[in-house]
Design an enzyme around this catalytic site. Structure first.
Site, PDB file in Angstrom:
ATOM      1  CG  ASP A  37      94.865  76.252  21.380  1.00  0.00           C
ATOM      2  OD1 ASP A  37      94.514  75.410  20.528  1.00  0.00           O
ATOM      3  OD2 ASP A  37      95.926  76.155  22.024  1.00  0.00           O
ATOM      4  CG  ASP A  55      94.062  74.731  31.322  1.00  0.00           C
ATOM      5  OD1 ASP A  55      93.799  73.664  30.724  1.00  0.00           O
ATOM      6  OD2 ASP A  55      94.794  74.778  32.332  1.00  0.00           O
ATOM      7  CB  VAL A  56      89.581  72.194  28.176  1.00  0.00           C
ATOM      8  CG1 VAL A  56      89.265  73.016  26.954  1.00  0.00           C
ATOM      9  CG2 VAL A  56      90.694  71.185  27.916  1.00  0.00           C
ATOM     10  CG  ASN A  82      90.211  69.671  18.012  1.00  0.00           C
ATOM     11  OD1 ASN A  82      90.351  68.597  17.441  1.00  0.00           O
ATOM     12  ND2 ASN A  82      91.219  70.540  18.151  1.00  0.00           N
ATOM     13  CE1 TYR A 147      94.105  60.680  22.184  1.00  0.00           C
ATOM     14  CE2 TYR A 147      93.839  58.772  20.752  1.00  0.00           C
ATOM     15  CZ  TYR A 147      93.740  60.134  20.971  1.00  0.00           C
ATOM     16  OH  TYR A 147      93.269  60.945  19.975  1.00  0.00           O
ATOM     17  CE  LYS A 151      90.604  61.864  22.055  1.00  0.00           C
ATOM     18  NZ  LYS A 151      89.985  63.213  21.939  1.00  0.00           N
ATOM     19  CB  THR A 182      97.995  66.884  13.386  1.00  0.00           C
ATOM     20  OG1 THR A 182      98.431  65.828  14.263  1.00  0.00           O
ATOM     21  CG2 THR A 182      96.582  66.595  12.890  1.00  0.00           C
TER      22      THR A 182
END
Length: 251
Positions: A37, A55-56, A82, A147, A151, A182
């Site tokens: 994360d 950091d992706v 995720n 977004y 996705k 969330t």
């Protein structure tokens, strides 16, 4: 439950929300869990997980994080992609820089993690990847163009990667959540003109009348990742309270 006993699972974006629920589910089912994360420190770990700052959006960071997991456990069997960010608005709402930023995190970020982990997955007898897409990949919702584009790409990419690596014994699937309760949704609601009315609208949009629980998404992820699902690959599970598939009559 111990179906993941002896396996090592990597969960990106695992410090909160859906990712945290997934990490708990795998830990409780016997896996050794590494949480990657951007906002986590090894000193924050409670002993249940191996916490790795990552950091992706940065390939060097991803490579270093995966190497650290492999060094710690000697293997990697499961990748749960995720980590991601949200975006709002119609097609005019976001400039090119924002398109590139969100795409880099939500789509290329997943590819980076899989690419880095692939040598270890190839050595596993229970290799599995689960990518978190979204119900918007299959259902057009207003004010979610950027977004949705990311996705939808995640869902298509999942199937392509599954086809590329099925003969290496690596299964690749996706989960498509609806609106999940969330901290991120909580922040969006707090910024709404009428948070109570906005929450009620989000709940009503899902036919079962409430927000999805993170633990419900984690259950779908665990099913797809489990060695017990060895013939399941290139597919997806939608966890949205019926939003995508059901058309109910008004009362």
């Amino acid at each position: 439950m111990s179906e993941f006993e002896g396996l090592v699972a990597v969960v990106t974006g695992g410090a909160s929300g859906i990712g945290a629920a997934i990490a708990r589910r795998f830990h409780d089912s016997g896996a050794s869990v590494a949480v990657l994360d951007l906002s986590i420190d090894a000193d924050d770990a409670d002993g249940a997980y191996f916490a790795v700052p990552a950091d992706v959006a940065d390939d060097a960071s991803v490579q270093a994080a995966i190497a650290a997991v492999a060094e710690r456990f000697g293997r990697i069997d499961i990748i749960i992609n995720n980590a991601g960010v949200g975006a709002q608005g119609d097609v005019t709402a976001n400039d090119d820089d924002e398109w590139m930023r969100v795409w880099n995190i939500n789509v290329v970020g997943m590819a980076r993690v899989i690419r880095a982990a692939l040598p270890f997955l190839c050595e596993s007898s229970a290799a599995s990847v689960v990518n978190l897409s979204s119900v918007v990949a299959d259902a057009g919702l207003p004010q979610r163009v950027l977004y949705t584009a990311t996705k939808g790409a995640v869902l298509a990419m999942t199937r392509a990667i599954a086809a590329d690596h099925i003969r290496e014994g690596i299964r690749v699937n996706a989960v498509l959540p609806g609106t999940v309760d969330t901290p991120w949704i909580g922040r969006l609601l707090s910024n709404a003109p009428d948070p109570v009315a906005e929450r009620a609208a989000l709940q009503a949009r899902q036919p079962h009348g409430r927000l999805v629980k993170p633990e419900e998404v984690a259950g779908a992820v665990a099913f797809l990742a489990s060695p017990l699902s060895g013939s399941t690959t290139g597919t997806s599970i939608t966890v949205d309270g019926g939003l995508q598939a059901l058309r109910l009559r008004s009362q």
